[in-house]
Structure formats: structure tokens, C-alpha cells
Scaffold this motif. Sequence first.
Motif, PDB file in Angstrom:
ATOM      1  N   UNK A   1       4.052   5.376 -11.202  1.00  0.00           N
ATOM      2  CA  UNK A   1       2.680   5.632 -10.759  1.00  0.00           C
ATOM      3  C   UNK A   1       2.106   4.396 -10.076  1.00  0.00           C
ATOM      4  N   UNK A   2       2.320   3.230 -10.689  1.00  0.00           N
ATOM      5  CA  UNK A   2       1.814   1.975 -10.131  1.00  0.00           C
ATOM      6  C   UNK A   2       2.400   1.722  -8.748  1.00  0.00           C
ATOM      7  N   UNK A   3       3.685   1.946  -8.601  1.00  0.00           N
ATOM      8  CA  UNK A   3       4.355   1.732  -7.317  1.00  0.00           C
ATOM      9  C   UNK A   3       3.770   2.639  -6.239  1.00  0.00           C
ATOM     10  N   UNK A   4       3.352   3.812  -6.630  1.00  0.00           N
ATOM     11  CA  UNK A   4       2.798   4.777  -5.669  1.00  0.00           C
ATOM     12  C   UNK A   4       1.396   4.397  -5.186  1.00  0.00           C
ATOM     13  N   UNK A   5       0.539   3.870  -6.081  1.00  0.00           N
ATOM     14  CA  UNK A   5      -0.871   3.695  -5.709  1.00  0.00           C
ATOM     15  C   UNK A   5      -1.334   2.258  -5.504  1.00  0.00           C
ATOM     16  N   UNK A   6      -0.588   1.274  -5.982  1.00  0.00           N
ATOM     17  CA  UNK A   6      -1.077  -0.107  -5.931  1.00  0.00           C
ATOM     18  C   UNK A   6      -0.618  -0.856  -4.687  1.00  0.00           C
ATOM     19  N   UNK A   7      -1.486  -1.730  -4.195  1.00  0.00           N
ATOM     20  CA  UNK A   7      -1.119  -2.632  -3.100  1.00  0.00           C
ATOM     21  C   UNK A   7      -0.185  -3.707  -3.665  1.00  0.00           C
ATOM     22  N   UNK A   8       0.411  -4.497  -2.794  1.00  0.00           N
ATOM     23  CA  UNK A   8       1.360  -5.523  -3.261  1.00  0.00           C
ATOM     24  C   UNK A   8       0.673  -6.532  -4.184  1.00  0.00           C
ATOM     25  N   UNK A   9      -0.555  -6.893  -3.894  1.00  0.00           N
ATOM     26  CA  UNK A   9      -1.296  -7.827  -4.758  1.00  0.00           C
ATOM     27  C   UNK A   9      -1.555  -7.190  -6.130  1.00  0.00           C
ATOM     28  N   UNK A  10      -1.942  -5.925  -6.131  1.00  0.00           N
ATOM     29  CA  UNK A  10      -2.204  -5.223  -7.390  1.00  0.00           C
ATOM     30  C   UNK A  10      -0.920  -5.031  -8.195  1.00  0.00           C
ATOM     31  N   UNK A  11       0.199  -4.804  -7.511  1.00  0.00           N
ATOM     32  CA  UNK A  11       1.491  -4.655  -8.194  1.00  0.00           C
ATOM     33  C   UNK A  11       1.821  -5.918  -8.979  1.00  0.00           C
TER      34      UNK A  11
END
Length: 133
Positions: free
Chosen positions: A28-38
Motif C-alpha cells: 500500500x505504501x509503495x502505491x501511494x507514497x512519494x519517494x520522500x514519504x517512503x
Amino acid sequence: MPIIGIGVDILHLPRLISLLSRRGSKAFATRILSSQEIRTFQVLAEQYGEDETERIAQFLGVRWAVKEAAYKALYPIRPTWKEVTYTSFNGATGVKPTLVYRPVRDVGPANQLHVSVSHDRDYVYAQVIAESA
């Protein structure tokens, strides 16, 4: 600067927790987060592990709600999940929450985004106001 849009979203966290238990928080994180948020998510996941599902869900839920609200505020521009980055309040520095839209392609003048988030146990509420540059 004129306001070009206002967007709001509310998320019921138990619904997201149910989704994460079926599909996994990393996918889920990989789908919605930007690289900084990841990067922030990875640190949080290492710190809390899978045992703290509610903390992980709250982190992801806030970003989901903020991005949904941003999408509504920016319409008819249609940002992708990864083009919008949310940074939460920093208690150490006193820096307010920020929301940045970095489009991959040129969509015209840059917009300034203002964000407010509230969360209490089962709910996350986000509001975004978009101004033209």
C-alpha cells in the motif's frame, strides 16, 4: 493569490487497517507514497514493526486523506499519488505541516497548497486549500 480549490477527505481508520491486513502495509505504501514519504515510512516500519498496525495505519491514513483532499482541491489538474508529498508537524523545530505538489509534467503555473489534518482514534480528516501562484 486567488483560491482555485478546496478539498476535504475523511477516512475511517478501521477500514484501512482491514485493507492493510489483507494486502500488507508495504504494498500500500509503495502505491501511494512519494519517494520522500517512503523513506519516512521505512524508518517508521523498522521502528514499530508489524506489531504496531494502528501506528502504521495512522501514518498511511493521514497521507491517503491528505492526497485525496489535494486531488479534490487541484481539480481539474489530476495529480498522481507520488506527485504530492505531505510532511507532518515537527515538534522539535515547530515547522508546520506542509504539502507540496511536484508534477512530473508541466501543468501550468505552480500552485501553493495549504493543509490541515486532524485525527482521533478511528478517523482522519484532511483539508487542503489550493491557491494559484
